[in-house]
Structures are given as structure tokens and as C-alpha cells.
Motif scaffolding. Structure first.
Motif, short mmCIF file in Angstrom:
data_model
loop_
_atom_site.label_atom_id
_atom_site.label_comp_id
_atom_site.label_asym_id
_atom_site.label_seq_id
_atom_site.Cartn_x
_atom_site.Cartn_y
_atom_site.Cartn_z
N ASP A 1 0.83 -1.22 0.00
CA ASP A 1 0.00 0.00 0.00
C ASP A 1 0.85 1.26 0.00
OD1 ASP A 1 -2.28 -1.52 -0.03
OD2 ASP A 1 -2.68 -1.32 2.12
N ILE A 2 1.92 1.25 0.78
CA ILE A 2 2.82 2.41 0.86
C ILE A 2 3.50 2.64 -0.49
CG2 ILE A 2 4.92 3.30 1.94
CD1 ILE A 2 2.92 3.24 4.08
N VAL A 3 3.95 1.59 -1.11
CA VAL A 3 4.60 1.71 -2.42
C VAL A 3 3.62 2.29 -3.44
CG1 VAL A 3 5.60 0.38 -4.34
CG2 VAL A 3 6.32 -0.09 -2.00
N ALA A 4 2.37 1.83 -3.42
CA ALA A 4 1.36 2.34 -4.35
C ALA A 4 1.08 3.81 -4.09
CB ALA A 4 0.07 1.52 -4.23
N LYS A 5 0.96 4.21 -2.83
CA LYS A 5 0.71 5.62 -2.49
C LYS A 5 1.89 6.50 -2.93
CE LYS A 5 -2.40 4.82 1.36
NZ LYS A 5 -2.60 4.91 2.80
N ASN A 6 3.10 6.01 -2.71
CA ASN A 6 4.28 6.79 -3.09
C ASN A 6 4.40 6.92 -4.60
OD1 ASN A 6 5.06 7.43 -0.50
ND2 ASN A 6 6.45 5.67 -0.32
N LYS A 7 3.97 5.90 -5.31
CA LYS A 7 3.99 5.97 -6.78
C LYS A 7 3.02 7.05 -7.27
CE LYS A 7 4.10 3.05 -10.78
NZ LYS A 7 5.11 2.13 -11.16
N ILE A 8 1.86 7.14 -6.65
CA ILE A 8 0.89 8.17 -7.01
C ILE A 8 1.47 9.55 -6.73
CG2 ILE A 8 -1.35 9.19 -6.39
CD1 ILE A 8 -2.32 6.26 -5.90
N ARG A 9 2.08 9.72 -5.57
CA ARG A 9 2.70 11.01 -5.22
C ARG A 9 3.77 11.39 -6.25
NH1 ARG A 9 1.47 8.77 -0.06
NH2 ARG A 9 0.59 10.34 1.34
N GLU A 10 4.59 10.43 -6.59
CA GLU A 10 5.67 10.65 -7.56
C GLU A 10 5.09 11.02 -8.93
OE1 GLU A 10 8.60 7.61 -9.76
OE2 GLU A 10 8.83 7.63 -7.57
N SER A 11 4.03 10.35 -9.34
CA SER A 11 3.41 10.64 -10.63
C SER A 11 2.82 12.05 -10.66
CB SER A 11 2.30 9.62 -10.94
OG SER A 11 2.86 8.36 -11.15
N ILE A 12 2.16 12.45 -9.57
CA ILE A 12 1.60 13.81 -9.53
C ILE A 12 2.72 14.83 -9.64
CG2 ILE A 12 0.44 15.50 -8.03
CD1 ILE A 12 -1.30 13.15 -7.00
N GLN A 13 3.81 14.61 -8.93
CA GLN A 13 4.93 15.55 -8.99
C GLN A 13 5.51 15.64 -10.40
OE1 GLN A 13 7.41 13.86 -5.90
NE2 GLN A 13 6.83 15.49 -4.48
N ALA A 14 5.64 14.50 -11.06
CA ALA A 14 6.25 14.49 -12.40
C ALA A 14 5.28 14.98 -13.48
CB ALA A 14 6.73 13.08 -12.74
N LEU A 15 4.02 14.56 -13.40
CA LEU A 15 3.04 14.95 -14.42
C LEU A 15 2.59 16.39 -14.29
CD1 LEU A 15 0.80 11.77 -14.63
CD2 LEU A 15 2.20 12.72 -16.47
N PHE A 16 2.67 16.93 -13.09
CA PHE A 16 2.20 18.29 -12.85
C PHE A 16 3.29 19.11 -12.16
CE2 PHE A 16 -1.48 15.48 -12.89
CZ PHE A 16 -2.24 16.08 -13.88
N PRO A 17 4.30 19.52 -12.92
CA PRO A 17 5.38 20.29 -12.30
C PRO A 17 4.91 21.65 -11.78
CG PRO A 17 5.67 20.17 -14.69
CD PRO A 17 4.53 19.28 -14.34
N ASP A 18 3.85 22.18 -12.36
CA ASP A 18 3.27 23.44 -11.92
C ASP A 18 2.03 23.11 -11.10
OD1 ASP A 18 2.71 26.12 -11.61
OD2 ASP A 18 2.11 26.46 -13.69
N ARG A 19 2.10 23.35 -9.79
CA ARG A 19 0.97 22.98 -8.92
C ARG A 19 0.82 24.00 -7.81
NH1 ARG A 19 4.93 19.10 -8.87
NH2 ARG A 19 6.22 19.13 -7.02
N GLU A 20 -0.43 24.10 -7.35
CA GLU A 20 -0.74 25.06 -6.29
C GLU A 20 -1.85 24.50 -5.43
OE1 GLU A 20 0.00 27.51 -3.90
OE2 GLU A 20 1.10 28.09 -5.71
N CYS A 21 -1.96 25.01 -4.21
CA CYS A 21 -2.98 24.55 -3.27
C CYS A 21 -3.67 25.77 -2.65
CB CYS A 21 -2.32 23.72 -2.16
SG CYS A 21 -3.46 23.11 -0.90
N PHE A 22 -4.97 25.65 -2.45
CA PHE A 22 -5.76 26.67 -1.78
C PHE A 22 -6.60 26.00 -0.70
CE2 PHE A 22 -4.71 28.57 -5.75
CZ PHE A 22 -4.50 29.90 -5.44
#
Length: 188
Positions: A63-84
Motif C-alpha cells: 500500500d505504501i509503495v502504491a501511495k508513493n507511486k501516485i505522489r511521484e506521478s503527480i509531482q512528475a506529471l504536474f510540475p506546476d501545482r498550487e494549493c488553496f
């Protein structure tokens, strides 16, 4: 995404970070946010909070590996990101049940200021999708979506560059068939 879409027809697969150059800005809007934005006694911005949420979690379970893969994908696929973050718009449960009927000026000031910041960001940072010098209009988006879906439905891998070229060729043919700019001017 990296398994199902290619940037170029030649050259095999592409990396997730290569696909990131075609991705829009990733905006994470957290409504009814109640947490204190503090980490190690330091105040955080909502952007800092997003970046912390995308950090890998220690551990090696499935489960941890799967969650970290998602985090890594978001970082790579969306280099420009913001939070509100937006607090609850109202304190009253009864009023929340009829939120659509409450005038904006009756909402909590903290909510309104957060909403104003978010709206300002969207208007300042939103820009039309563009490939080379061509802006992606509604009809172009519909056309490229159809090309991608046709490719996916036939178990092919859609290619950004060839799909774009096919669409530009189709639009050029339609433009010429319409008689070019003179016909366009007469219609509008």
C-alpha cells in the motif's frame, strides 16, 4: 497516463516528466479546511502543505509503495501545482443545508477572502492550452478528444504529436473546403 499516451509516434515510450510539459497546472482546492498550517512550529503556506502531502511516506508495504507511486506521478506529471484552502463558509449547520440560498456577503469573511484569492489565481494563471502557435479552442479540443478516444478504443496508444498533426490537417482541409477566410467572414 504514461502507459496510455505517447508524445511522439517514434522512439518508443516516454517518461512521466516528458508528459508533464503537456499537463495543465494542478490546483488542489481544500474546502472546509480546519487544520493549522504548522509543521515543526513553523507556519506553512497552502503550497507548502501540498508539497508535504506529496512527499514519499516511509515504509515498504504494498500500500505504501502504491501511495508513493501516485505522489511521484503527480509531482512528475504536474510540475506546476498550487494549493488553496477554504474554511467552512458558515458556522451554522442549518444555514449550511441551504448554502445555495445564502448571499455571498453573509458567508464567513475568512471564506470570502480565500475564495477571492482562489478566483484571482484562476483568472491570472489560467491560459488556453496551446500547441506551437495554435490555441486549443472548443472544436479543436473536441476533435483531439475524439482522436484519443478512437485510438484508445481500438487498443492503440494515442500520440500527442501525431494526433495534433492529424487534427491540424483535418482542420486545414475543412478550412479550404469552406473557401477559407472569405466564407468565414460572410458567415459571421
Amino acid at each position: 497516463m504514461s502507459k496510455h499516451i505517447r508524445i511522439r509516434a517514434s522512439g518508443g515510450g516516454n517518461t512521466v516528466s516528458e508528459l508533464g510539459q503537456f499537463s495543465p497546472i494542478f490546483v488542489w482546492l481544500l474546502r472546509d479546511f480546519y487544520l493549522d498550517l504548522v509543521e515543526d512550529n513553523a507556519k506553512l503556506t497552502p503550497h507548502d502543505y501540498l508539497e508535504l502531502a506529496l512527499r514519499p511516506v516511509p515504509g515498504g508495504g504494498k500500500d505504501i509503495v502504491a501511495k508513493n507511486k501516485i505522489r511521484e506521478s503527480i509531482q512528475a506529471l504536474f510540475p506546476d501545482r498550487e494549493c488553496f484552502t477554504l474554511v467552512r463558509p458558515l458556522n451554522s449547520e442549518t444555514e449550511l443545508q441551504h448554502l445555495d440560498q445564502i448571499p455571498l456577503e453573509k458567508l464567513r469573511p475568512e471564506f470570502r477572502s480565500g475564495l477571492d484569492a482562489f478566483t484571482k489565481f484562476v483568472f491570472e494563471r489560467s491560459k488556453p492550452k496551446q500547441v506551437d502557435s495554435t490555441i486549443m479552442t472548443g472544436p479543436i479540443l473536441a476533435g483531439i478528444t475524439k482522436l484519443f478516444l478512437d485510438a484508445l478504443n481500438s487498443d492503440a496508444v494515442p500520440t500527442i504529436s501525431s494526433s495534433w498533426q492529424d487534427l491540424v490537417r483535418l482542420l486545414s482541409e475543412c478550412w479550404e473546403a469552406m473557401g477559407g477566410f472569405k466564407v468565414f467572414q460572410q458567415q459571421f
